[in-house]
Write a protein that holds these residues in place. Sequence first.
Motif, PDB file in Angstrom:
ATOM      1  N   LEU A  14       0.772  -1.411   0.342  1.00 11.88           N
ATOM      2  CA  LEU A  14       0.049   0.036   0.045  1.00 11.88           C
ATOM      3  C   LEU A  14       0.668   1.109  -0.018  1.00 11.88           C
ATOM      4  N   LEU A  15       0.888   1.865  -1.325  1.00  9.80           N
ATOM      5  CA  LEU A  15       1.463   3.722  -0.819  1.00  9.80           C
ATOM      6  C   LEU A  15       0.562   4.292  -0.495  1.00  9.80           C
ATOM      7  N   ALA A  16       0.568   4.454   0.750  1.00 12.31           N
ATOM      8  CA  ALA A  16       0.245   5.656   1.445  1.00 12.31           C
ATOM      9  C   ALA A  16      -0.130   7.165   1.123  1.00 12.31           C
ATOM     10  N   VAL A  17       1.276   7.418   0.828  1.00 17.34           N
ATOM     11  CA  VAL A  17       1.286   8.760   0.711  1.00 17.34           C
ATOM     12  C   VAL A  17       2.356   8.468  -0.732  1.00 17.34           C
ATOM     13  N   ASP A  18       2.091   9.476  -1.914  1.00 13.53           N
ATOM     14  CA  ASP A  18       3.402   9.452  -2.884  1.00 13.53           C
ATOM     15  C   ASP A  18       3.740  10.270  -3.309  1.00 13.53           C
ATOM     16  N   ALA A  19       5.007  10.617  -2.795  1.00 14.48           N
ATOM     17  CA  ALA A  19       6.339  12.068  -3.043  1.00 14.48           C
ATOM     18  C   ALA A  19       5.678  13.240  -3.092  1.00 14.48           C
ATOM     19  N   VAL A  20       5.129  13.533  -2.129  1.00 15.20           N
ATOM     20  CA  VAL A  20       4.545  15.013  -1.121  1.00 15.20           C
ATOM     21  C   VAL A  20       5.589  15.904  -1.180  1.00 15.20           C
ATOM     22  N   SER A  21       5.651  16.745  -1.940  1.00 16.11           N
ATOM     23  CA  SER A  21       6.298  17.999  -1.059  1.00 16.11           C
ATOM     24  C   SER A  21       5.615  19.666  -1.304  1.00 16.11           C
ATOM     25  N   PHE A  22       5.803  19.688  -0.562  1.00 18.17           N
ATOM     26  CA  PHE A  22       6.038  21.863   0.233  1.00 18.17           C
ATOM     27  C   PHE A  22       5.712  21.964   0.734  1.00 18.17           C
ATOM     28  N   LYS A  23       5.560  23.412   0.855  1.00 11.31           N
ATOM     29  CA  LYS A  23       6.535  23.953   2.172  1.00 11.31           C
ATOM     30  C   LYS A  23       5.576  25.368   2.611  1.00 11.31           C
ATOM     31  N   VAL A  24       5.822  25.385   3.823  1.00 11.36           N
ATOM     32  CA  VAL A  24       4.547  26.116   4.829  1.00 11.36           C
ATOM     33  C   VAL A  24       5.568  27.213   5.413  1.00 11.36           C
ATOM     34  N   ALA A  25       4.855  28.892   5.553  1.00 11.84           N
ATOM     35  CA  ALA A  25       5.933  29.602   6.013  1.00 11.84           C
ATOM     36  C   ALA A  25       5.184  29.697   7.222  1.00 11.84           C
ATOM     37  N   PRO A  26       6.455  31.190   8.385  1.00 16.34           N
ATOM     38  CA  PRO A  26       5.507  31.523   9.250  1.00 16.34           C
ATOM     39  C   PRO A  26       4.330  32.177   8.922  1.00 16.34           C
ATOM     40  N   GLY A  27       3.318  32.172   9.827  1.00 14.21           N
ATOM     41  CA  GLY A  27       2.443  33.389   9.126  1.00 14.21           C
ATOM     42  C   GLY A  27       1.032  32.607   8.651  1.00 14.21           C
ATOM     43  N   GLU A  28       1.362  32.110   7.692  1.00 15.32           N
ATOM     44  CA  GLU A  28       0.914  30.756   7.211  1.00 15.32           C
ATOM     45  C   GLU A  28      -0.256  29.253   8.038  1.00 15.32           C
ATOM     46  N   VAL A  29      -1.660  29.134   7.546  1.00 12.89           N
ATOM     47  CA  VAL A  29      -2.345  28.366   8.350  1.00 12.89           C
ATOM     48  C   VAL A  29      -2.887  27.622   7.112  1.00 12.89           C
ATOM     49  N   LEU A  30      -1.781  26.345   6.991  1.00 11.61           N
ATOM     50  CA  LEU A  30      -2.338  25.472   6.026  1.00 11.61           C
ATOM     51  C   LEU A  30      -3.581  24.397   5.970  1.00 11.61           C
ATOM     52  N   GLY A  31      -4.722  25.019   5.545  1.00 14.94           N
ATOM     53  CA  GLY A  31      -5.564  23.751   5.516  1.00 14.94           C
ATOM     54  C   GLY A  31      -5.076  22.419   4.637  1.00 14.94           C
ATOM     55  N   PHE A  32      -5.576  21.328   6.199  1.00 16.24           N
ATOM     56  CA  PHE A  32      -4.854  19.944   4.769  1.00 16.24           C
ATOM     57  C   PHE A  32      -5.892  18.829   4.426  1.00 16.24           C
ATOM     58  N   LEU A  33      -6.609  19.227   3.270  1.00 19.60           N
ATOM     59  CA  LEU A  33      -7.640  18.589   3.347  1.00 19.60           C
ATOM     60  C   LEU A  33      -7.671  17.301   2.142  1.00 19.60           C
TER      61      LEU A  33
END
Length: 310
Positions: A14-33
Amino acid sequence: MIEINNLTKRYGDLLAVDAVSFKVAPGEVLGFLGPNGAGKSTTMKMIAGFLSPSAGSIRVNGFDVEQQPLEAKRCIGYLPEGAPAYGEMTPASFLSFIADIRGIDPASKDRRIREVVERLGLERVFEQRIETLSKGFKRRVGLAQAILHDPKVLILDEPTDGLDPNQKHEVRALIQGMAKDKIIIVSTHILEEVHAVCTRAVIIASGRILADATPDELEARSRYHGAVTVRTADLEALKSALAGVPGVAEVVIDAEERVATAFPAKGQAIFGAVSRLIQERQLPVNEVSLERGRLDEVFRTITQQSGGRS
């Protein structure tokens, strides 16, 4: 900053997470949907250092989560899904325990616990066993332990799940208040939460990122973006009138809700023309509204096209 590069997690075949890439900077609220089984919680557990990735890298405030786990975890406050805690403890004893293992200075420990308890409204259950608390209060205890050491990074998995509307408002206000000087990632299945607290949203399905944009940018992808909804008792007359408005591509009737929706042709703005038509013909309408776009529709379209499970 949180920097994630080609993050991958396998459980056997089972490949649960597949080569995910991202950045989050201070002051950001990232919604993960994402739909159930999309890989949200697995990704958040890896960021928090609770799961080891099969491949890829995670850096939190410059620290590699695999190579420098203690330094990275000192920067992180983590609320896991379900807000697990020791049921036989009280919030008082649990938060005291968390303060000790987090290395909070004994001279400021009681003051810090008091601040967090007041902020989350835990005073009246402070000496009550956690196993006897409501789901909402258990969630607040979980949030209290996550912010007790005033971390630079907050990883919150379904932070308002099980809360009543007033409690949801309070928790969202808390997140907004902390956002200006922290990095916050919020996993949620409640789409209204995205507008309430998030500056950016990532949609994941089948372990892959399918969209990364602001809430407004996502809504602009909706078929309803720029549409005009009119509530009236005389739907057929309204439908006929709206169909003749320049720039209107389609008119859809919802007989049960007594609503007609005029959809614009690509690149057209129709709200002004529809409003003028209603005034000039003195059509009997109860309400006219301009649609921003519907995030739930965008979410379904993106995840269903990818084969993501709901």
